[in-house]
Write a protein that holds these residues in place. Sequence first.
Motif: not given
Lengths: 656, 206
Positions: A8, A12, A258, A607, A610-616
Motif C-alpha cells: 500500500f 500510495f 470516474y 476521497g 482515490f475512489h475512497w467513498l468512506w472519506i468522500a
Amino acid sequence: MLDKIKDFASWFFVTGDPLIYGADIAIALTTLAIVFVLTYFKKWNWLWREWLTTVDHKRVGIMYIIASLLMLFRGGVDALLMRTQLAFPDMKFLSPEHYNEVFTTHGVIMILFMAMPLMFGLFNIAVPLQLGARDVAFPFLNALSFWLFFMGAMLFNMSFVIGGSADSGWLAYPPLSELTGSPGVGQDFYIWGIQISGIGSLMTGINFIVTIVKMRAPGMTWSKVPMFTWSVLSSCITIIIAFPVLTVTLALLFLDRYLGAHFFTMDGGGNAMMYINLIWMWGHPEVYIVVLPAFGIYSEIVSTFSKKRLFGYGSMVFAMMSISVMSYFTWLHHFFTMGSGASVNTFFAITTMVIAIPTGVKIFNWLFTMYRGRITFSTPMLWTLAFIPCFVVGGMTGVMLSVAPADFQFHNSYFLIAHFHQVLIGGVAFGYFAGLYYWWPKMFGFKLNEKLGKWAFWIWNIGFYVCFMPQYFVGLDGMTRRVSTYGWDTGWWAMNFTSTIGGFLMGLGFLFQVWQIAHSIKFMEKDTTGDPWNGRTLEWSIPSPAPLYNFATTPMVTDRDDWWEEKERIAAGHKPKAKPELEPIHMPKNSAIPFLQSVCWFAVGFGLVFHWLWIAIPGFIGVFATMLAHSFNYNSDYYIPVDEIKRTEAAARRSV
Amino acid sequence: MAHSHPHAQHPAHGEGHYGHHDLEELRKFGFWIFLITDCILFSALFAVYIVLHGSTAGGPGPKEIFEMPGVIVETFILLTSSFTSGLAVLAMNAGSRKGLIGWLIVTILLGACFIGLEVTEFVKLAEEGHTISSSAFLSGFFTLVGTHGLHVSLGIFWISAVIIQLVRHGITPVTKRKVQITSLYWHFLDAVWIFVFTIVYLMGVM
C-alpha cells in the motif's frame, strides 16, 4: 499483513526518486518545526482566533499573499528544475516522466495557485479601502473562498508526494488526460485541486462585483471610482462568465474518468476537440482575469509617483471593459493548427488583433500620465516602468502569433513559451510585485527596504531578458515546448544554456525579495503617516495598518482622487471636510465554518481521487452540515461601541 | 434558538442608515449574480449536449428511448411548483406566515414528485442498459438532466431549512430575503427545465 502495508505504502507514496525523498524529509521537518514553534510559544489559540476563523478582508488578504508567495517558491523551483534539465543536451537530471510532471505542476501552480491568489490578496487588501467600505459585501463568503483555494492548493500539491503528480500539461488535453492516457491518480488530484479552488474563485468574483457596485462611499459616482477598483470590476465580470465553464469542463473530465462517460474519449462517440474548446473558453479569459488588475495597479502607481491625475480616465475604463468583453471571442487562437478551417481561423485571428488595440490605448495613457510629471523612482514605480517595454514586446509577439498562417510555424514552439512568459511575468508578475510593494505599508505599517528592493528589481529584470529572449530564437530554430531533452546536433545548446542562466538570475532576484522582506520586518521604521507614498485614493487617508473597521466614519467623496484633492485643499488653507459623529459600527463575527467546510471539501476531493467513498461521503455530509449550521446561525454580527472606536482612533493618531 | 435577534435591537440596520449597508439588499443582488454564473454553467452543459446528441456510438438515439408521457407529467408538476412558490411569496407579502409555510410545503412536495419521476426514468433507462457510459449522447443527457435534478434536490433541502427558520423566527427581514432568494432559485430551475424539455426531449423525439 506487513507485506500488505508495504504494498500500500509503495503505491500510495511516491517513491524511487532521491529528489522526492529530499522533499519528503523537507516537508516533514517543516511541519514539525511549525508545530513545535506554535506549541512552544503557545500560539495555537492565537492562530485559530486571529487567523483561521477571521472574516476580516485585510487578514484574508494577507493569508492569500503568504500562500501565493509559498506557491511562487514551489512553481519557481519547478521552473529551475526544468531549466537545469535543459541546460545541456542529453542531460540525465530529470527523467522524461518526471519532466512531464514538473512542467504540468509548474503551469498549474503559477497560474491557479500563485497568480490568482496573489491577485485576490491584493483585491482584499485594497478594494474595500479604496471604496471607503468597512469590509467586502460578504465577509463570510470571502473567508470561505480563501480556505477553498487553500485546500485546493494543498490537495494539488499533495500529489507531489502522495500518489504522483498530473503529467498531461497544465490544461490536461484529452485523450492524454483520460484514463487510457493517464491511469494514475495525478490527473484526479489535478481535477479536484482546481475544482475546489475554482469554486472559491467564482465566489470571490461575485463578492467583489457586489462590493464595488453596492458599497462605494457616498458621493463616489462611477466616474470617481479609483482605477484599480475599476480593473477589479472588469476582472470579476470576466471571472463570473469564465469560471463556470471551467467547472463544467473539469466535471465532465471527472465523469469520463470516474463513471466511464464518453465526453472526450476516443471511443463511444466522445469528442476530445470539445474539451480543448471548452477549456480555452475559460483559459483565454483567465489570462485577462489576471492581467486586468495588474493594469489597474500600474494606473494607480503611475499616477501616484508622477503626482498627476491619470491621463484619459474614461478611455482607460472603456479599454478595460472592452477587453473583458472581447476576451471571450479569442479562445480559438490557441489552436489554429487543429483544423477549424480558414474562415473560423480568420475570425479569431481578427478578434485577437483587435484586442491589442485597447491594450495599446492603455500604454499611451500611462506614458502621457508620466509626461511632465514629477516622477519618483521608488520600487513600485520601477516595476511599472519595467513593465511597459516588456509588455509592448510581449504584446507584439502575441500579434505575430495571432496571424493564423504564421502561427502554423510558431505553434507549440519556444517562441510561444517566450511570448506568454513575457506577458505573464512582464505584465502580471511585475504588476503584482509593484502592487505588493505599493500596498505593503498599508498592510503592515512599514515600507519594504528600498535598497534591497532595487537589487531585487535589477536582478529580476536582467534575469528575465537573459532567460526569455533566447527562447524566441531557439523557438524559431525549431525547438518545441515540453521536450525533456535535445541533442548536440540541434544547435540549441548555447541559447538554452543562456536561458538557464537567466532563470537562475530570476531565482536570485526572488531570494533578494525574501531577504528584503525579512530585513524590513526587523529593521524598517513604522510608517506613522498612513500615507507613505503621498497617495491619492482613500486607503491612504486612514492609519496603517488599517483598524479593524477601516474607517471610523464613512468618508464623503467629492472628487476623483479624493484624498489627494483633500490634501490640496488643506494645503491651500481650507478646512478639512467635516466628519459626521461617531456611531457604533456594525461588524461580522469571526466564524470557524469557512475553515471547517473547506476541510470537508478537501476530504471530498481526496476521497474521490482515490475512489475512497468512506472519506468522500462523510466529507459531503460535512459540507452540507456546515452550510446548514451557517444558515441557522442568526448571531453572526455585532457592534463596535463608540468608546472603543474612540480609543482605537486615539491610539492610532498618537502614533501618527 | 436562544440567541437574541440582532435586528430587533437595531431597527436602523435594515434601513441602510448612514455608513451601513442594507445587507439583505446586498445578498439579493449577490444572488442574482450567482444566477448568472449558474446560467452559464447550464449553457455549457446544453452546448455539450447539442454537440454530442448525435454521437450514439451505434446505440439508441433520443427517439428510441425517451418516453414523453412521463416527461410531460414532470413538466406540469414543475411548472405548478413554480406557481405555488409564487403563491408562497404572495402570502408572505400579505403577512401570512401560515399561508407562506403552507405553499412552501406544497412547492417542495411537488419538487419531490418531480425528482421521484426523474429518478424512475433514469432507473428504467439504466435497467434497459442505457447508462452514462453507453455513448456520448447518453453521457451528455444524463449529465445535463442530472445536473438540473441535483439543483432541484438541493432546492428542496434548502427550502425545508428555510421553513424551519420561518417556524422559529417568523417573517423577518432575514427570513423574508431567504424566501425571496429560494423562490428566485426555484423559478430559475423552472426556466432551465423549459429549455431541457424543448431541446432535449421535444427536439429529441421530433
